[in-house]
Design a protein around this motif. Sequence first.
Motif, short mmCIF file in Angstrom:
data_model
loop_
_atom_site.label_atom_id
_atom_site.label_comp_id
_atom_site.label_asym_id
_atom_site.label_seq_id
_atom_site.Cartn_x
_atom_site.Cartn_y
_atom_site.Cartn_z
N PRO A 137 7.49 18.75 -11.31
CA PRO A 137 7.24 17.33 -11.60
C PRO A 137 6.14 17.11 -12.64
O PRO A 137 6.02 16.00 -13.17
N SER A 138 5.37 18.15 -12.94
CA SER A 138 4.20 17.92 -13.80
C SER A 138 4.59 17.40 -15.18
O SER A 138 3.86 16.60 -15.78
N ALA A 139 5.75 17.83 -15.68
CA ALA A 139 6.16 17.36 -17.01
C ALA A 139 6.38 15.85 -16.99
O ALA A 139 5.96 15.13 -17.90
N LEU A 140 7.04 15.38 -15.92
CA LEU A 140 7.25 13.93 -15.80
C LEU A 140 5.91 13.22 -15.61
O LEU A 140 5.64 12.19 -16.26
N TYR A 141 5.07 13.79 -14.75
CA TYR A 141 3.79 13.14 -14.48
C TYR A 141 2.95 13.01 -15.75
O TYR A 141 2.17 12.09 -15.90
N ALA A 142 3.14 13.97 -16.65
CA ALA A 142 2.31 13.97 -17.87
C ALA A 142 2.60 12.76 -18.75
O ALA A 142 1.72 12.34 -19.52
N ILE A 143 3.81 12.22 -18.67
CA ILE A 143 4.12 11.11 -19.59
C ILE A 143 4.03 9.75 -18.89
O ILE A 143 4.39 8.73 -19.47
N LEU A 144 3.56 9.71 -17.66
CA LEU A 144 3.47 8.42 -16.96
C LEU A 144 2.36 7.55 -17.57
O LEU A 144 1.46 8.06 -18.24
N PRO A 145 2.41 6.25 -17.32
CA PRO A 145 1.46 5.33 -17.96
C PRO A 145 -0.01 5.65 -17.63
O PRO A 145 -0.88 5.46 -18.48
N PHE A 146 -0.28 6.08 -16.42
CA PHE A 146 -1.67 6.35 -16.06
C PHE A 146 -1.81 7.82 -15.67
O PHE A 146 -0.83 8.49 -15.38
N ASP A 147 -3.07 8.29 -15.65
CA ASP A 147 -3.30 9.67 -15.23
C ASP A 147 -2.85 9.84 -13.79
O ASP A 147 -3.07 8.98 -12.95
N VAL A 148 -2.22 10.96 -13.54
CA VAL A 148 -1.66 11.17 -12.20
C VAL A 148 -2.56 12.09 -11.39
O VAL A 148 -2.89 13.19 -11.82
N ASP A 149 -2.94 11.58 -10.23
CA ASP A 149 -3.69 12.41 -9.30
C ASP A 149 -2.91 12.39 -8.00
O ASP A 149 -3.32 11.81 -7.01
N PHE A 150 -1.74 12.96 -8.02
CA PHE A 150 -0.86 12.85 -6.87
C PHE A 150 -0.12 14.16 -6.69
O PHE A 150 0.44 14.71 -7.64
N THR A 188 -1.04 -1.13 -8.36
CA THR A 188 -2.12 -0.16 -8.60
C THR A 188 -1.61 0.90 -9.57
O THR A 188 -0.40 1.00 -9.83
N GLU A 189 -2.53 1.72 -10.07
CA GLU A 189 -2.11 2.76 -11.01
C GLU A 189 -1.07 3.67 -10.39
O GLU A 189 -0.07 4.00 -11.01
N LEU A 190 -1.33 4.04 -9.12
CA LEU A 190 -0.40 4.94 -8.45
C LEU A 190 0.98 4.26 -8.31
O LEU A 190 2.02 4.88 -8.56
N ALA A 191 0.95 2.98 -7.94
CA ALA A 191 2.22 2.27 -7.71
C ALA A 191 2.99 2.11 -9.00
O ALA A 191 4.21 2.30 -9.04
N LEU A 192 2.29 1.76 -10.09
CA LEU A 192 2.99 1.58 -11.37
C LEU A 192 3.51 2.91 -11.87
O LEU A 192 4.63 2.99 -12.40
N ASN A 193 2.71 3.96 -11.71
CA ASN A 193 3.21 5.30 -12.04
C ASN A 193 4.46 5.59 -11.25
O ASN A 193 5.44 6.14 -11.77
N GLY A 194 4.41 5.23 -9.96
CA GLY A 194 5.56 5.48 -9.10
C GLY A 194 6.78 4.72 -9.58
O GLY A 194 7.89 5.28 -9.65
N ALA A 195 6.59 3.44 -9.94
CA ALA A 195 7.73 2.64 -10.40
C ALA A 195 8.33 3.25 -11.66
O ALA A 195 9.55 3.39 -11.78
#
Lengths: 565, 493, 95
Positions: A430-443, A284-291
Amino acid sequence: MIEFPPGLLLILGALPVPFLRGPLRGIWMLALPVAAFALLYSLPDGNHFPISAFGQELELLRVDALSRVFGYVFIIAIFLGVIYSLHVRAVEEHVSGLIYAGAAIGAVFVGDLVSLFVYWELTAIASVFLILARRTPEALAASMRYLIIQVGSGVLLLAGLIVRWHETGSIEFGHIGIDGAGGVLILLAFGIKAAFPLLHNWLQDAYPQATPTGTVLLSAFTTKLAIYALARGYAGTEELIWIGVTMTAFPIFFAVIENDLRKVLAYSLNNQLGFMVVGVGIGTELALNGAAAHAFTHIIYKSLLFMSMGAVLHRTGTVLATELGGLYKSMPFTTVFCIIGGASISAFPLFSGFVSKSMILSAAAHEEYYFTWLVLLFASAGVFHHSGIKIPFFAFFAHDSGKRPKEAPLNMLIAMGLASILCIGIGVWPSALYAILPFDVDFRPYTDSHVLAQVQLLFFSALAFTVLIRTGLYPPELRCTNLDTDWLYRRLGRRLLVRITSAAGAVQARFYGALNRRGQRFLLQLYRHHGPQGVLARTWPTGSMVLWVALLLFAYLFLYFLDIF
Amino acid sequence: MLAQHLPALQVVIPLLAAPLCALFRRGFIGWLIAVAATWLAFAAAIGLLFRVLNEGVISYAMGGWAPPIGIEYRVDLINVFVLVVVSGVGSVIIPFARTGTAARFNDTDQAWFYAMYLLALTGLLGVTITGDAFNIFVFLEISSLASYVMIAMGRDRRALTAAYQYLIMGTVGATFIVIGIGLLWAMTGTLNLADLAQRIPEINDTRPVLAALAFLTVGISLKLALFPLHLWLPNAYAYAPAVTSAFLAGTATKVAIYLFLRFFYTVFGGGGFFESTPLPEMFLVLSVVAMFAASTVAVFQDDVKRMFAYSSVAQIGLITLGISYVSETGLTGAMTHLFNHAIIKAGIFMLLGGVMFRMASVKLEDMAGIGRKMPFTMAGIVILGLALIGTPGTSGFISKWWIVLAALEKDQWWLVALILLASLITMLYVGRIVEVAYFREPSAKAADVREAPLAMLIPAYVLVIATIYFGLDTQWSVGLAQRAAADLLAGIY
Amino acid sequence: MTDHHETEVPMAAPDEAPRWLDRKANVTKVAWALYIVCAVVILLDFPIHRHADTSFDGNFGFYGAYGFIGSVMLVLVAKNILRRIVKRPEDYYDD
């Protein structure tokens, strides 16, 4: 704007390194990752560097969100690695390190499987020098095992891509899946590099044998490249969840009883990869972002941990838990950095591991993989146990070994300091890292319940360690070898091979003996009228060749005539 | 006018230059003549290539006697491709030859050496260009005898035995070939290859023709050192002077492969024979065994020249494997590898010649730590070694790619696996050299060794660069091979 | 693994002053601090309502119990089962 692959920049940039001397070499090597970073930062998404070679269209620079995350962190890793190894004089280590990093970065940005294969093999070949450079007999043997397995992975990839090309007519590196034979072969190739269970042991075999600086680089690239490749090609492949779950769980048992602290780290590296593989498998988007996020944070804290153990190895010549202890007294900075790395890998709140690992756990729970979730939770406790506690405890505290080595060299301290800053920085913001993840982060990692749950888990795990140590139940560290799947090829395989070859040798000797006796008798007849006996002794190789000629002639005559009879 | 007589010049230039070398009896002059002759021959080959590309097949009547009575030189894409390879490799080696030869031989011997070199080249070019079966035999003997002398001039006493073996086996091979040709002549009354090609289909399944085929198969297999008839090759390459090893590795076996293609595709008719006889299967098995057996033997060699000699046997196996598919893709792969391997192996033996020149040994143990002492030489060996393995970015990858494709076309997955596995074995022996050269303390012999002289390095590096260049731009190697393969299958001659 | 490039590792001077942690009593203090922290974080379950990810992890003390039991299990299994199976002399592969 320059559209040039950042990986190639590092590879080409490595070539002049042997000709540079003194500070100039250091400056040049530091400038390379900086330039690569700037280059990558300036590149927009898209395909920038298509070339055609031997009749194929190759894409050497496909920039998208997924490749960008891995690209950035790889560049950070080589930057830290260069600082950490500035004191090293052996030039081949520098060159191979840069080429290795460049190949890994190059691989992340390719858009087709053929180019992937090229970089894939280049990472294998370049990295083996980091092990060889240790120049011990054990390292030599381990490096050869490593090379064979790594190149074997490349060969599987090549076979898979050829089959896939045959099946689909495309060599594009996008989603692959395991529907075709090609897909399975490629998964196997990725699986070797990602240290899937049973394919994993090259990692624990080779990494502890590399030089102090080499292991830092090794830990960053090969396996995470494989994670990237899995995320690209096999996202949402459910089998990966089970593979990943196994990977998180079994290495921690080995880590508990292992004496070589860098090997402990290698096992925990394997366990961390399991989290990422689970993330890819959930898909899922969350899981791939997590990976992706976990790969990012993991590269940095794992490098940090290997750096701290590398510093210990550099100063004391050993990383065996039985030989160490009490080093905090003379290596206080290294101790602190190691603890920061340990806290990060254990996912303490405010450290980088927390903000990435919790994404994967949440994704597992969200998709109702409860068993998976429970194992991951257990593995989280376990990793704290051996990486967060065991590593710093046995190296720097525990019983005092009486060793008082000097503090690590300045460049090592700077590298570890920077890595520590990154670990804490990502954990806090963490927001800087979250900003460059493959999908939009809502976590949101920092909710009351997340933090509390994690703190409870970790403190009670620490409690368990304390209780076990104080009651004497904790297994004492022993100087010993622990078998793993490497037994299959280091012992069983070798024995079998020896037996087979000696048996085959005997058969062959008997066969040739018989053949030669016949041949010599034949020649004896022939030469009886023609010359001195001495001729025979001198010409027997020629004689056996002539015999072969005759045999083949008869064979061909027979085969050709077969048709008209 | 000159262009008209290019086919004759191709052979006549080195043929006339050879006695000239011998006459002058001065090493330097002999070398100058050899340089001029080889490069002119190379130029002639290039000229022929462009003529063939423009005009198609060229038929040239030697001495004005029209075929089939006179001897015809016939140039098509297939043999002009080989001519370019042979004369090209031959002309790159000569500038390299000067340093080593001058250091070892006196003036007369040097002149002799160049004379023999030119004669061997003449023979090989002649075999390739001629359209007459008996003429093939004659040129084959010329090249064999000349190479025999070249091998015997090695510094090792074992060179004499090696040369003797080479001579015996070469003679046996040539005899078999001449028997085969004789049988064909008896059956058809012609020695002209094009004529033979026309007449044979009618008498396809008569016993003498099949016997001729068998003799030719064995004779040519001997010449190209196809397993198990390779036994003469390792010693010959290992104990010969570097120039000889480089020359033979780059040219002699390649010409034998050409002969095989010529006889089996052109003369015996467009591949029809491949369906009625189990020849392809036989070749396939022998090729695969060659790849594995020879590579494995190579891994355990302690003499690096011998190691690469065995590697040659394995690589020849790869080429014949490509041929055994009897498909356009397979032939393309085989001919591409013929081209690439000639360059790679000649380069390796030249660089090893540099090592030999500096430390009088190419034993693995003596080469310990040599990576730092002779950085360019070793870097070159590593690059060429990578090409042997089939690393992408080198020409070796291209050939392997095509041969793997050919296996895929036939859905022979297991063969793909075997080819890749054989690459792994190749990696082992190349890896052994790398490990010894770069990661061991310098041996006693290597302790005060310097980099090879530039006069040796530069020609070798021409081949190193060519290996990389043809790994990236395949227009000439694969492009030509592909067209030649199509012609071969169509039986165009 | 032992390397020899840094052959001489400085050893502690005989008159070295003991550090705070060298005293057993202080180590016990650290352990007690940990026990107290554990008690505090587990009791925080009362004031802070943990939002559960699954049906079972909302129960009181779930994470604490899981972490403790999991870790003890891990160590005991590794020590008593795995080590018995895989332990070999240090020079096992050197033949």
